[in-house]
Design an enzyme around this catalytic site. Sequence first.
Site, PDB file in Angstrom:
ATOM      1  CB  ALA A  62      68.491  54.899  11.993  1.00 11.90           C
ATOM      2  N   GLY A 108      72.453  54.718   9.406  1.00  9.91           N
ATOM      3  CA  GLY A 108      72.285  56.161   9.538  1.00  9.91           C
ATOM      4  C   GLY A 108      73.540  56.854  10.030  1.00  9.91           C
ATOM      5  CD  GLU A 111      71.643  56.461   5.324  1.00  7.70           C
ATOM      6  OE1 GLU A 111      71.017  56.333   4.258  1.00  7.70           O
ATOM      7  OE2 GLU A 111      71.129  56.236   6.436  1.00  7.70           O
ATOM      8  CD  GLU A 131      70.899  51.129   6.155  1.00  7.31           C
ATOM      9  OE1 GLU A 131      71.046  52.239   6.667  1.00  7.31           O
ATOM     10  OE2 GLU A 131      71.819  50.548   5.520  1.00  7.31           O
TER      11      GLU A 131
END
Length: 257
Positions: A62, A108, A111, A131
């Site tokens: 992300a 991300g 994900e 993360e």
Amino acid sequence: MTTIAYEVKNNVAVLTIQSPPANALSSGLLDDLGNRLDEIENDNTAKAVVLNGEGKFFSAGADIKEFTALQSDSDYESLSEKGHQLFERIEHFKIPVIAAIHGAALGGGLELAMACHIRIAGENAKLGLPELTLGIIPGFAGTQRLPGYVGTAKAYEMILTGQPITGKEAKESGLANQVVQDEEVFEKSHELAQSIAGKSRLSVEAVMGLIPYAKSEQFAKGVQEEAKAFAKVFGTEDASEGIQAFIEKRKPNFRDK
């Protein structure tokens, strides 16, 4: 300028993430991806989708720098929920989506790949949820989808250490459907998409609507709790330190508060 290129050929739609250098998932990119899904549905030509990244990576995570601009817990929770809704849409899309993973699918990026129906990974690709090394937690349903693929024990290991696994290891653990040579990822993904596109649209869409019933109702509850926890953790001093250390390319000094 859109961050997601889109073309359809022989009933296969190809979506390419174009956000150099890391193909980071910004809010704008998520919006663009949602718009491309609208186009695919409205066009009604594609019978399979290949999602890939331009350059060195599928997606290395992300957009952390964008996260630092958020002001409150509600902002963080809204961002998490936005990702949840888009990835849930992908998972329930009536057309199968194949993630062609080369280079890295981290945070991300992984994900997003886990929300796709099939994953083809390069043998040396890195897949992980790092993360916790930044003092935060996955926020786009990573804590909920990963155990479904690799089991709870492996999910604990991957998330708590933040250490990625290779494409070969991803295949062995159930995270990737196939592992291929790095330079063949897109070609093999497209071949698989072509095989699916040769089937009847009616039968494909029927299957796409049925398999999601196998998922536990606890998933929806878990996603809600993840969004709340994501917001809570993101507001801590450790999160600020971890993100700043990431930006400055140094080891974080976590103080557990």
